[in-house]
Design an enzyme around this catalytic site. Structure first.
Site, PDB file in Angstrom:
ATOM      1  N   GLU A   1      58.501  46.200   9.779  1.00  0.00           N
ATOM      2  CA  GLU A   1      57.492  46.079   8.660  1.00  0.00           C
ATOM      3  C   GLU A   1      58.057  46.886   7.462  1.00  0.00           C
ATOM      4  OE1 GLU A   1      53.152  45.456  10.865  1.00  0.00           O
ATOM      5  OE2 GLU A   1      53.820  47.281  10.434  1.00  0.00           O
TER       6      GLU A   1
ATOM      7  N   GLU B   1      56.241  50.836   5.649  1.00  0.00           N
ATOM      8  CA  GLU B   1      55.646  50.095   6.818  1.00  0.00           C
ATOM      9  C   GLU B   1      54.222  49.405   6.475  1.00  0.00           C
ATOM     10  OE1 GLU B   1      53.274  51.107  10.842  1.00  0.00           O
ATOM     11  OE2 GLU B   1      54.619  52.556  10.130  1.00  0.00           O
TER      12      GLU B   1
ATOM     13  N   ASP C   1      53.556  45.445   6.212  1.00  0.00           N
ATOM     14  CA  ASP C   1      52.894  44.918   6.984  1.00  0.00           C
ATOM     15  C   ASP C   1      51.958  43.821   6.041  1.00  0.00           C
ATOM     16  OD1 ASP C   1      50.545  44.480   8.949  1.00  0.00           O
ATOM     17  OD2 ASP C   1      49.567  45.994   7.969  1.00  0.00           O
TER      18      ASP C   1
END
Length: 262
Positions: free
Chosen positions: A138, A64, A68
Site C-alpha cells: 500500500e 500506507e 490504501d
C-alpha cells in the site's frame, strides 16, 4: 553486465549503489523510473526500522494510509465499470477479496516488494510480521501516486497488478463467506453457533483480533485477523474444513462397515 542492464544502470548513474539497486527494482516493478526516490525509500521502511526526528517517525505508515485510499478507489472504480448491473454488496465483497491484507501480502512478495523492505528484526513482532508486506504494498502505491500522479498510478494498478496477478473470474466464483456457510450448517444440524472475541493484540494501527467459535456453548475453533470480520472468517474456514474432514472419515468408515457385512 548485459548491454540492456548497462543502459538501465546509466539512467541512475548519480545514485549510490544501494539507491541504484532500489531504482532499478522500481523500474522493473512499475515499468517507469522513479522521479523521487525518497518516496520509495520511505515506502519500504517498516515502522520497526523508522527513526524518530523532530517531525515524527519516518516509517511508511503515512504512505500506507494514502496508498490504501488510492488503491481502494482505483479498484472500486474498476469493478463499478466492470460489473454495471451488480449491487454495492457484491462490489464491496469483490474489492475486499482483491485488497485484503492476505492478498496484498502475497502480491508484495510476487512483484518483489517483499525483498526491498527495511525492518529491524529485533523489534519485529508477530502482528507486524503478518502485515508488513501488505503494508509496504500500500505504501508503494502511495509513493507511486505522489511520484507519477493519479493516472499513471491507476495504469500501474490496473495493467501491472490487477491484470497480471488477479484472476477476476476465479475471485468472483470463489466462496469466501465461510461464516454464512457455517451458520447454514448449524441450522441444518439444529445447533447453536456463536462467535466471540477472546483476545486483541497489537497497536491501534495494527490490532489483531482472536475469535472463538462456540457450538452449543462448547469451544470449537479459533481464528485471527486484522478485523473482527476477517478473524470470524478465518475461524469459520478452519471449522468448516474440520467438519468436512470428519464427515469424509465417517462416510469412509460407513463404506468399510458395509463392505465387511457383505
Amino acid at each position: 553486465m548485459p548491454s540492456v542492464l548497462k543502459k538501465i544502470a546509466s539512467l541512475f548513474r548519480f545514485y549510490n549503489e544501494k539507491d541504484k539497486r532500489l531504482a532499478i527494482a522500481i523500474l522493473q516493478i512499475t515499468g517507469r523510473r522513479p522521479l523521487n526516490l525518497k518516496l520509495y525509500k520511505l515506502a519500504i521502511r517498516h515502522a520497526s526500522a523508522a527513526e524518530v526526528s523532530g517531525s515524527g517517525k519516518n516509517g511508511n505508515e503515512r504512505l500506507e494510509y494514502l496508498g490504501d485510499a488510492i488503491l481502494g478507489a482505483i479498484v472500486a472504480e474498476y469493478l463499478f465499470k466492470k460489473f454495471p448491473y451488480k449491487d454495492e454488496g457484491f462490489l464491496t465483497e469483490i474489492r475486499s477479496r482483491i485488497v485484503n491484507r492476505e492478498s496484498l501480502n502475497d502480491l508484495a512478495r510476487k512483484i518483489g516488494i517483499g525483498e526491498l523492505i527495511e525492518f529491524d528484526a529485533k523489534r519485529r513482532v508477530h502482528y507486524s510480521h503478518k502485515s508488513m508486506y501488505g503494508d509496504a504494498m500500500e505504501a508503494f502505491v502511495g509513493a507511486y501516486y505522489l511520484d507519477r500522479g493519479f493516472y499513471e498510478c491507476k495504469s500501474f494498478v490496473l495493467n501491472r497488478l490487477i491484470a497480471n496477478h488477479f484472476d477476476l473470474e476465479q475471485i468472483v466464483q470463489s466462496e469466501l463467506n465461510h461464516k454464512s456457510r457455517l451458520i447454514e450448517w448449524a441450522q441444518r444440524e439444529n445447533k447453536q453457533v456463536r462467535f466471540e472475541v477472546i483476545a486483541e493484540q497489537g497497536s491501534n494501527h495494527h490490532k489483531e483480533f482472536i475469535i472463538q467459535i462456540l457450538i452449543d456453548g462448547e469451544p470449537a475453533m479459533t481464528g485471527n485477523g486484522f478485523s473482527k470480520k476477517k478473524a470470524e472468517q478465518a475461524a469459520a474456514a478452519k471449522l468448516l474444513e474440520q467438519i468436512r474432514t470428519a464427515a469424509a472419515a465417517a462416510a469412509q468408515q460407513q463404506n468399510n462397515n458395509l463392505a465387511e457385512n457383505k
